[in-house]
Scaffold this motif. Structure first.
Motif, PDB file in Angstrom:
ATOM      1  N   PHE A 185       0.816  -1.216   0.000  1.00 38.87           N
ATOM      2  CA  PHE A 185       0.000   0.000   0.000  1.00 38.87           C
ATOM      3  C   PHE A 185       0.851   1.269   0.000  1.00 38.87           C
ATOM      4  CE2 PHE A 185      -3.371  -2.570   2.524  1.00 38.87           C
ATOM      5  CZ  PHE A 185      -3.823  -3.160   1.358  1.00 38.87           C
ATOM      6  N   GLY A 186       2.171   1.131   0.108  1.00 32.38           N
ATOM      7  CA  GLY A 186       3.048   2.295   0.002  1.00 32.38           C
ATOM      8  C   GLY A 186       3.931   2.579   1.193  1.00 32.38           C
ATOM      9  N   ALA A 187       3.781   1.854   2.289  1.00 34.82           N
ATOM     10  CA  ALA A 187       4.658   2.079   3.446  1.00 34.82           C
ATOM     11  C   ALA A 187       6.113   1.861   3.039  1.00 34.82           C
ATOM     12  CB  ALA A 187       4.284   1.147   4.592  1.00 34.82           C
ATOM     13  N   GLU A 188       6.973   2.724   3.548  1.00 35.22           N
ATOM     14  CA  GLU A 188       8.392   2.672   3.174  1.00 35.22           C
ATOM     15  C   GLU A 188       9.249   2.010   4.244  1.00 35.22           C
ATOM     16  OE1 GLU A 188       8.198   6.895   0.853  1.00 35.22           O
ATOM     17  OE2 GLU A 188       7.506   6.636   2.902  1.00 35.22           O
ATOM     18  N   GLY A 189       8.602   1.437   5.224  1.00 34.86           N
ATOM     19  CA  GLY A 189       9.303   0.721   6.273  1.00 34.86           C
ATOM     20  C   GLY A 189       8.315   0.023   7.182  1.00 34.86           C
ATOM     21  N   ILE A 190       8.821  -0.975   7.897  1.00 40.03           N
ATOM     22  CA  ILE A 190       8.045  -1.685   8.900  1.00 40.03           C
ATOM     23  C   ILE A 190       8.817  -1.620  10.210  1.00 40.03           C
ATOM     24  CG2 ILE A 190       7.137  -3.915   9.656  1.00 40.03           C
ATOM     25  CD1 ILE A 190       5.563  -2.719   7.309  1.00 40.03           C
ATOM     26  N   THR A 191       8.110  -1.233  11.271  1.00 42.40           N
ATOM     27  CA  THR A 191       8.702  -1.146  12.601  1.00 42.40           C
ATOM     28  C   THR A 191       8.034  -2.149  13.528  1.00 42.40           C
ATOM     29  OG1 THR A 191       9.369   1.185  12.440  1.00 42.40           O
ATOM     30  CG2 THR A 191       8.945   0.337  14.647  1.00 42.40           C
TER      31      THR A 191
ATOM     32  N   GLY B  39      -9.784   2.634   6.573  1.00 46.05           N
ATOM     33  CA  GLY B  39      -9.144   1.591   5.768  1.00 46.05           C
ATOM     34  C   GLY B  39      -7.635   1.745   5.741  1.00 46.05           C
ATOM     35  N   VAL B  40      -6.921   0.628   5.818  1.00 44.98           N
ATOM     36  CA  VAL B  40      -5.466   0.662   5.927  1.00 44.98           C
ATOM     37  C   VAL B  40      -4.820   1.305   4.700  1.00 44.98           C
ATOM     38  CG1 VAL B  40      -3.369  -0.712   6.183  1.00 44.98           C
ATOM     39  CG2 VAL B  40      -5.457  -1.395   7.385  1.00 44.98           C
ATOM     40  N   GLU B  41      -5.187   0.852   3.520  1.00 40.60           N
ATOM     41  CA  GLU B  41      -4.563   1.389   2.315  1.00 40.60           C
ATOM     42  C   GLU B  41      -4.800   2.886   2.196  1.00 40.60           C
ATOM     43  OE1 GLU B  41      -4.299   0.559  -2.513  1.00 40.60           O
ATOM     44  OE2 GLU B  41      -5.779  -0.523  -1.308  1.00 40.60           O
ATOM     45  N   ASN B  42      -6.019   3.305   2.462  1.00 42.18           N
ATOM     46  CA  ASN B  42      -6.358   4.721   2.374  1.00 42.18           C
ATOM     47  C   ASN B  42      -5.558   5.543   3.390  1.00 42.18           C
ATOM     48  OD1 ASN B  42      -7.892   7.025   1.531  1.00 42.18           O
ATOM     49  ND2 ASN B  42      -9.175   6.793   3.333  1.00 42.18           N
ATOM     50  N   VAL B  43      -5.447   5.052   4.610  1.00 40.72           N
ATOM     51  CA  VAL B  43      -4.739   5.793   5.651  1.00 40.72           C
ATOM     52  C   VAL B  43      -3.249   5.909   5.329  1.00 40.72           C
ATOM     53  CG1 VAL B  43      -3.978   5.670   8.063  1.00 40.72           C
ATOM     54  CG2 VAL B  43      -6.392   5.391   7.492  1.00 40.72           C
ATOM     55  N   ILE B  44      -2.645   4.844   4.857  1.00 40.08           N
ATOM     56  CA  ILE B  44      -1.235   4.913   4.474  1.00 40.08           C
ATOM     57  C   ILE B  44      -1.030   5.951   3.383  1.00 40.08           C
ATOM     58  CG2 ILE B  44       0.621   3.635   3.301  1.00 40.08           C
ATOM     59  CD1 ILE B  44      -0.203   1.193   4.949  1.00 40.08           C
ATOM     60  N   GLN B  45      -1.912   5.975   2.403  1.00 42.93           N
ATOM     61  CA  GLN B  45      -1.802   6.979   1.347  1.00 42.93           C
ATOM     62  C   GLN B  45      -1.998   8.388   1.886  1.00 42.93           C
ATOM     63  OE1 GLN B  45      -0.896   6.655  -1.943  1.00 42.93           O
ATOM     64  NE2 GLN B  45      -0.320   4.611  -1.224  1.00 42.93           N
ATOM     65  N   MET B  46      -2.878   8.537   2.867  1.00 41.24           N
ATOM     66  CA  MET B  46      -3.092   9.861   3.469  1.00 41.24           C
ATOM     67  C   MET B  46      -1.824  10.342   4.186  1.00 41.24           C
ATOM     68  SD  MET B  46      -6.973   9.260   4.934  1.00 41.24           S
ATOM     69  CE  MET B  46      -7.210  10.910   5.628  1.00 41.24           C
TER      70      MET B  46
END
Length: 237
Positions: A35-41, A224-231
């Protein structure tokens, strides 16, 4: 552009509340990246009440963006990080019974300890970041440990911003400026949200990465997860 690293601890908390493997932590990390996240913590704790040490191992082959493991460098944590070898380790001085992170390091008092830990990680090709309050002396202390970056603890900013006190950003601006002068990379995290992230990012020079978990997951329940990541990505441009 400031990178968005999604903290997935809350996904593990939800899974653990019922046992089993739903929701699946690894699948969520894969989806967040898609969905576009540039990292995982992740932030494993010794009691494994949310992220488990095995989760850290299972995530390693699936995180193709930046992999950030946070935690207090107790012996079990040190062994885990050395085994997994994430992109970055963020050192956080959590008490074992802490619900969540609630303070940065005293980098002056704990200098010798931090120097040893940072050296070991860097010798193994792991970027190091130290969780600190926006206090100039503590940032100077972080530089002396040999760390690559600091992560500013943003709870105080988020609380004051919610009360309408935008002047609370000033100590963070000064901290960012000092970090830049010292050659330290700059991350930030804790209680950042869709409400305050754009203001924070616009005011803070040189912000490389934000780590967001609790707010992002709760906002996703409604949006929604995808929408929030894009926001978030749009606000971080």
């Amino acid at each position: 552009m400031t990178k968005l690293s999604v903290n997935i601890n809350k996904i593990a908390t939800l899974r653990n509340s019922r046992g089993g493997d739903v929701p699946n932590v690894v699948q969520f990390a894969k989806d967040a990246q898609r969905f576009g996240a540039e990292g995982i913590t992740i932030h494993p704790r010794p009691d494994e009440r949310h992220i488990r040490y095995q989760d850290a191992r299972d995530l390693k082959p699936e995180v193709y963006t930046e992999y950030n493991i946070e935690g207090n460098p107790v012996e079990s944590f040190l062994k885990l990080v050395m085994e997994v070898k994430p992109t970055q380790v963020t050192l956080v001085p959590d008490a074992e019974d802490a619900i969540t992170s609630n303070a940065g390091w005293d980098t002056i008092k704990h200098k010798d300890f931090l120097v040893d830990v940072v050296k070991e990680f860097k010798n193994n090709g792991i970027r190091t970041s130290i969780f600190v309050d926006p206090v100039l002396a503590q940032i100077e202390g972080a530089k002396l440990t040999g760390a690559d970056r600091i992560e500013l603890y943003t709870e105080a900013f988020a609380h004051q911003y919610g009360l309408g006190n935008k002047a609370a950003i000033q100590s963070y601006v000064e901290s960012a400026q000092l970090a830049s002068e010292l050659g330290l990379g700059l991350n930030a995290g804790h209680d950042l949200s869709l409400e305050n992230i754009k203001f924070f990012k616009d005011e803070i020079p040189g912000l490389l990465e934000v780590s967001i978990g609790h707010a992002l997951i709760t906002e996703s329940l409604y949006l929604g997860v995808e929408n929030v990541i894009q926001m978030y990505l749009n606000k971080l441009k």
